[in-house]
Design a protein around this motif. Structure first.
Motif, PDB file in Angstrom:
ATOM      1  N   ARG A  76       0.837  -1.264  -0.091  1.00  0.00           N
ATOM      2  CA  ARG A  76      -0.074  -0.119   0.013  1.00  0.00           C
ATOM      3  C   ARG A  76       0.871   1.260   0.080  1.00  0.00           C
ATOM      4  NH1 ARG A  76      -4.557  -1.640   4.616  1.00  0.00           N
ATOM      5  NH2 ARG A  76      -5.071  -3.760   3.528  1.00  0.00           N
ATOM      6  N   PRO A  77       0.277   2.588  -0.420  1.00  0.00           N
ATOM      7  CA  PRO A  77       1.212   3.516  -0.570  1.00  0.00           C
ATOM      8  C   PRO A  77       1.570   4.117   0.837  1.00  0.00           C
ATOM      9  CG  PRO A  77      -0.924   3.800  -1.805  1.00  0.00           C
ATOM     10  CD  PRO A  77      -0.888   2.603  -1.169  1.00  0.00           C
ATOM     11  N   ASN A 128       6.942  11.075  -5.416  1.00  0.00           N
ATOM     12  CA  ASN A 128       5.792  10.877  -4.707  1.00  0.00           C
ATOM     13  C   ASN A 128       6.072   9.872  -3.637  1.00  0.00           C
ATOM     14  OD1 ASN A 128       2.889  10.049  -3.830  1.00  0.00           O
ATOM     15  ND2 ASN A 128       2.357  11.885  -5.202  1.00  0.00           N
ATOM     16  N   GLU A 129       5.392   9.979  -2.485  1.00  0.00           N
ATOM     17  CA  GLU A 129       5.578   8.816  -1.545  1.00  0.00           C
ATOM     18  C   GLU A 129       4.632   7.445  -1.749  1.00  0.00           C
ATOM     19  OE1 GLU A 129       6.008  10.179   2.782  1.00  0.00           O
ATOM     20  OE2 GLU A 129       5.216  12.040   2.090  1.00  0.00           O
ATOM     21  N   ASP A 130       3.852   7.831  -2.636  1.00  0.00           N
ATOM     22  CA  ASP A 130       3.208   6.327  -3.224  1.00  0.00           C
ATOM     23  C   ASP A 130       3.793   5.926  -4.089  1.00  0.00           C
ATOM     24  OD1 ASP A 130       1.570   4.866  -4.220  1.00  0.00           O
ATOM     25  OD2 ASP A 130       0.083   6.335  -5.048  1.00  0.00           O
ATOM     26  N   CYS A 131       4.899   5.415  -3.579  1.00  0.00           N
ATOM     27  CA  CYS A 131       5.892   4.762  -4.902  1.00  0.00           C
ATOM     28  C   CYS A 131       6.471   3.169  -4.636  1.00  0.00           C
ATOM     29  CB  CYS A 131       7.197   5.816  -4.701  1.00  0.00           C
ATOM     30  SG  CYS A 131       7.922   5.641  -3.008  1.00  0.00           S
ATOM     31  N   LEU A 132       5.596   2.638  -4.041  1.00  0.00           N
ATOM     32  CA  LEU A 132       5.968   1.133  -3.713  1.00  0.00           C
ATOM     33  C   LEU A 132       5.267   0.325  -5.035  1.00  0.00           C
ATOM     34  CD1 LEU A 132       6.255   0.713   0.073  1.00  0.00           C
ATOM     35  CD2 LEU A 132       7.696   1.462  -1.295  1.00  0.00           C
ATOM     36  N   TYR A 133       6.186   0.298  -5.787  1.00  0.00           N
ATOM     37  CA  TYR A 133       5.712  -0.557  -7.253  1.00  0.00           C
ATOM     38  C   TYR A 133       6.781  -1.327  -7.692  1.00  0.00           C
ATOM     39  CZ  TYR A 133       1.772   2.568  -7.019  1.00  0.00           C
ATOM     40  OH  TYR A 133       0.769   3.317  -6.642  1.00  0.00           O
ATOM     41  N   LEU A 134       6.798  -2.418  -8.372  1.00  0.00           N
ATOM     42  CA  LEU A 134       7.692  -3.025  -9.003  1.00  0.00           C
ATOM     43  C   LEU A 134       7.132  -3.346 -10.587  1.00  0.00           C
ATOM     44  CD1 LEU A 134       6.459  -6.209  -9.444  1.00  0.00           C
ATOM     45  CD2 LEU A 134       7.511  -6.355  -6.973  1.00  0.00           C
ATOM     46  N   SER A 135       8.038  -3.641 -11.481  1.00  0.00           N
ATOM     47  CA  SER A 135       7.834  -4.206 -12.717  1.00  0.00           C
ATOM     48  C   SER A 135       8.275  -5.606 -13.005  1.00  0.00           C
ATOM     49  CB  SER A 135       8.265  -3.249 -13.664  1.00  0.00           C
ATOM     50  OG  SER A 135       7.644  -1.814 -13.629  1.00  0.00           O
ATOM     51  N   VAL A 136       7.842  -6.496 -14.028  1.00  0.00           N
ATOM     52  CA  VAL A 136       8.012  -7.637 -14.297  1.00  0.00           C
ATOM     53  C   VAL A 136       8.278  -7.679 -15.719  1.00  0.00           C
ATOM     54  CG1 VAL A 136       7.446 -10.052 -14.348  1.00  0.00           C
ATOM     55  CG2 VAL A 136       6.625  -8.706 -12.292  1.00  0.00           C
ATOM     56  N   TYR A 137       9.637  -8.233 -16.158  1.00  0.00           N
ATOM     57  CA  TYR A 137       9.628  -8.337 -17.542  1.00  0.00           C
ATOM     58  C   TYR A 137      10.117  -9.823 -17.671  1.00  0.00           C
ATOM     59  CZ  TYR A 137      10.607  -3.514 -17.302  1.00  0.00           C
ATOM     60  OH  TYR A 137      10.390  -2.157 -16.988  1.00  0.00           O
ATOM     61  N   ALA A 138       9.504 -10.490 -18.905  1.00  0.00           N
ATOM     62  CA  ALA A 138       9.463 -11.667 -19.401  1.00  0.00           C
ATOM     63  C   ALA A 138       9.790 -12.075 -20.896  1.00  0.00           C
ATOM     64  CB  ALA A 138       8.357 -12.631 -19.075  1.00  0.00           C
ATOM     65  N   PRO A 139      10.447 -13.147 -21.253  1.00  0.00           N
ATOM     66  CA  PRO A 139      10.540 -13.445 -22.597  1.00  0.00           C
ATOM     67  C   PRO A 139       9.390 -13.718 -23.166  1.00  0.00           C
ATOM     68  CG  PRO A 139      11.265 -15.286 -21.284  1.00  0.00           C
ATOM     69  CD  PRO A 139      10.908 -14.170 -20.484  1.00  0.00           C
ATOM     70  N   SER A 140       9.440 -13.236 -24.695  1.00  0.00           N
ATOM     71  CA  SER A 140       8.188 -13.513 -25.358  1.00  0.00           C
ATOM     72  C   SER A 140       7.401 -15.137 -25.530  1.00  0.00           C
ATOM     73  CB  SER A 140       8.370 -13.205 -26.713  1.00  0.00           C
ATOM     74  OG  SER A 140       9.467 -13.770 -27.350  1.00  0.00           O
ATOM     75  N   ASP A 141       8.550 -16.051 -25.469  1.00  0.00           N
ATOM     76  CA  ASP A 141       8.245 -17.574 -25.509  1.00  0.00           C
ATOM     77  C   ASP A 141       8.549 -18.171 -23.961  1.00  0.00           C
ATOM     78  OD1 ASP A 141       7.542 -19.978 -26.191  1.00  0.00           O
ATOM     79  OD2 ASP A 141       9.471 -20.427 -27.334  1.00  0.00           O
ATOM     80  N   ILE A 142       7.395 -17.997 -23.279  1.00  0.00           N
ATOM     81  CA  ILE A 142       7.548 -18.664 -21.769  1.00  0.00           C
ATOM     82  C   ILE A 142       7.313 -20.008 -21.798  1.00  0.00           C
ATOM     83  CG2 ILE A 142       6.751 -18.418 -19.247  1.00  0.00           C
ATOM     84  CD1 ILE A 142       6.081 -15.650 -19.995  1.00  0.00           C
TER      85      ILE A 142
END
Length: 610
Positions: A76-77, A128-142
């Protein structure tokens, strides 16, 4: 996430980059605090549609074919009453969350590490203090029948600046068949702050630690355990990796009991290790056990003076001691992020002094971290430790431009010794201890690539920058836009073939380590064998990562100790005697190797006091 069992058990007690940037060329990105949600149903054939614990989400297909889910909330933020609290579990959402926006920074001063983030109100602070995020990267052929290794990236920036949105893991994911996760975490005094007044009644364990940022990165690892299978990742094969302060944060997870079992390999790029006592984080500077100049009590003093409630520090101290915890808490929580950060840093420098990583007994053990490594009392996993040959040049080249043109050897000499000290601090001094303490292998590297261009004005970037701090990141990600120097001002088209081949090799080594716990000959199985560090003279120590034109990739038995750095330094000749003095301070100040008498006698007539 913090609501899970493995983090809940810690709610009760159990146990640098002041960077000169050639150009800020990143495109402007709109300020956002969260990705939008969609109530429309996506096409059933959408290859990015996933279901995780919090709900459904969709992502995007990147130019190279890799899949990306950006700006996913993992907590949560931490705003309002949740400022200076442990990260809290995300609330479930309805509909489909559109995970397509770039992660935005946590509050920080404008710098090259926030390039492209507009300072809309002109106060010198973005994020901004609302900043607790992440990103996910995956190959096209999983693969449907195979879970892929997960590589969890922790960005650098002195723990005061930077953000995960500056790193795209798509090329690494697509080329090496791994899942890459990039995580945001609270920075500076919003990430590490401890005053008795902010703690809830009966708070204990991690909730009373002040190490909010460190627990953010742990919460991100918890999120992986709960959700990464939806993206094709293996929660039982997680590699944590990071650079600079991010590398130091990797070491924090290696030494934190709270992170036990949440990762299985570790890579430290230009990192180090260090903690701060609770007393330094809280106490007044004139207490029996003195606090840091920016301890929490000294910050409250500054607030009281700034607001006209006290005429000076002595009066502020008397007033603070008479205030109730509720009054102090109200004062602290009423501050905007901008108002609060400026107390530490009125000159708006990117890095500002603030105590971090408190030895609270839960997040960090109450033991010197080097002694902890020697004892074996840490999360023992296969680990890679590395630095760049010319670490310090990135901090120097702007001020030394004239010398670079007129006397490049003097500049190279000056930058060499503090860079060597960084290697001792971040690699050799740790590798020796860990090799004796754990059965899992320890690997080391030195990044040497320096084939940058000579500018039209004759300025040689290969000398000015060389294998400087942060330059290896683009090679690891296979992305020449990664980093803090305009690539158009850095890379030479005539050497790009060798550059690209070295990047392919490094990605191959890094990913093979993620797969197997050893870099070996890389995923391609055709590279020079990367041998583990072995203590003892003449044994393998590190691999040197360089292009074929400069000697190629090769093992080395070279080892650095403080005594060898000092002996080499004292035998050095200098064009300007005062540079000998400045280099001594740059290399040894703040270490056990610094000797005031030796310093004062370095040159005839003594070192300048300027």
């Amino acid at each position: 996430m913090p609501s899970n069992t493995s983090l809940q058990r810690y709610l009760t007690p159990v146990l640098l980059l002041g960077l000169l940037v050639v150009s800020n060329c990143a495109p402007e990105r709109p300020q956002q605090t969260s990705a939008p949600q969609s109530t429309e149903e996506p096409a059933a054939t959408d290859p990015t549609l996933r279901t995780i614990e919090s709900g459904r989400l969709s992502g995007l297909i990147q130019e190279n074919g890799s899949l990306a889910w950006r700006n996913i909330p993992y907590a949560r933020p931490p705003v309002g009453d949740l400022r200076w609290k442990l990260p809290q579990g995300v609330e479930n959402w309805d509909g489909v969350y559109e995970a397509v926006n770039t992660i935005q920074p946590c509050p920080q001063f404008v710098s090259g590490l926030s390039a492209g983030i507009p300072d809309t109100d002109g106060d010198g602070i973005v994020g901004n203090e609302d900043c607790l995020y992440l990103s996910v990267y995956a190959p096209s052929d999983i693969p449907e029948d195979e879970a892929l290794p997960v590589m969890y990236w922790i960005f650098g920036g002195g723990n005061n600046s930077g953000y995960a949105g500056d790193y795209n893991g798509g090329i690494l994911a697509e080329s090496q068949d791994v899942i890459v996760v990039t995580v945001n975490y609270r920075l500076g005094s919003l990430g590490w702050f401890l005053h008795p007044a902010i703690l809830e009644d009966n708070a204990s364990g991690a909730a009373a630690s002040g190490n909010w940022s460190t627990v953010d990165t742990i919460a991100g690892l918890e999120w992986i355990q709960d959700n990464i299978t939806a993206f094709g990742g293996d929660p039982d094969n997680v590699t944590i990796f990071g650079e600079s302060a991010g590398g130091g944060n990797v070491m924090s997870l290696v030494t934190s009991p709270m992170a036990e079992g949440l990762f299985h390999r570790a890579i430290v790029q230009s990192g180090g290790i260090g903690t701060t006592s609770i007393e330094a984080g809280i106490n007044y500077t004139d207490d029996t056990v003195p606090g840091h100049a920016h301890s929490s009590k000294e910050i409250v003093n500054m607030l009281l003076i700034r607001d006209g409630l006290a005429a000076n520090r002595d009066a502020a101290k008397v007033l603070q001691d008479s205030m109730t915890n509720d009054e102090i808490r109200e004062l602290l929580y009423s501050q905007s992020a901008s108002e609060f950060l400026k107390l530490y840093n009125p000159n708006a420098a990117r890095n500002y002094p603030a105590p971090k990583k408190f030895t609270d007994g839960t997040v960090f053990v109450e033991q010197d971290p080097l002694e902890q490594l020697a004892s074996g009392n840490y999360n023992q996993v296969p680990i890679i430790l590395g630095t760049n040959r010319d670490e310090r040049r990135i901090y120097l080249y702007g001020a030394w431009a004239d010398t670079i043109r007129s006397d490049p050897e003097e500049y190279i000499r000056f930058a060499h010794y503090p860079s060597l000290q960084w290697k001792w601090r971040g690699v050799d001094n740790l590798a020796r201890r860990m090799t004796d303490a754990q059965q899992a292998p320890v690997y080391a590297f030195r990044f040497d690539w320096d084939e940058q261009q000579t500018r039209e004005d004759g300025f040689d970037m290969g000398i000015a920058i060389g294998a400087a701090h942060s330059t290896e990141m683009a090679f690891v990600f296979g992305d020449w836009g990664v980093g803090f120097i305009n690539p158009d001002m850095l890379y030479d088209p005539s050497t790009n073939a060798g550059r690209d081949a070295l990047s392919d090799a490094m990605m191959s080594y890094w990913s093979n380590f993620a797969y197997s716990g050893e870099p070996g000959q890389g995923r391609s199985n055709n590279l020079p064998e990367w041998q583990a560090w072995q203590n003892g003279d003449g044994n393998p120590k590190m691999i040197i990562l360089d292009s074929e034109a400069d000697g190629g990739i090769r093992m080395s038995t070279e080892e650095v100790i403080q005594e060898s750095i000092k002996a080499s330094f004292m035998a050095e000749s200098w064009s300007d005697p005062q540079n000998r003095c400045r280099a001594y301070l740059s290399t040894f100040a703040g270490t056990a190797a610094f000797d005031q008498t030796e310093y004062e006698g370095l040159i005839e007539g003594g070192c300048s006091r300027e």
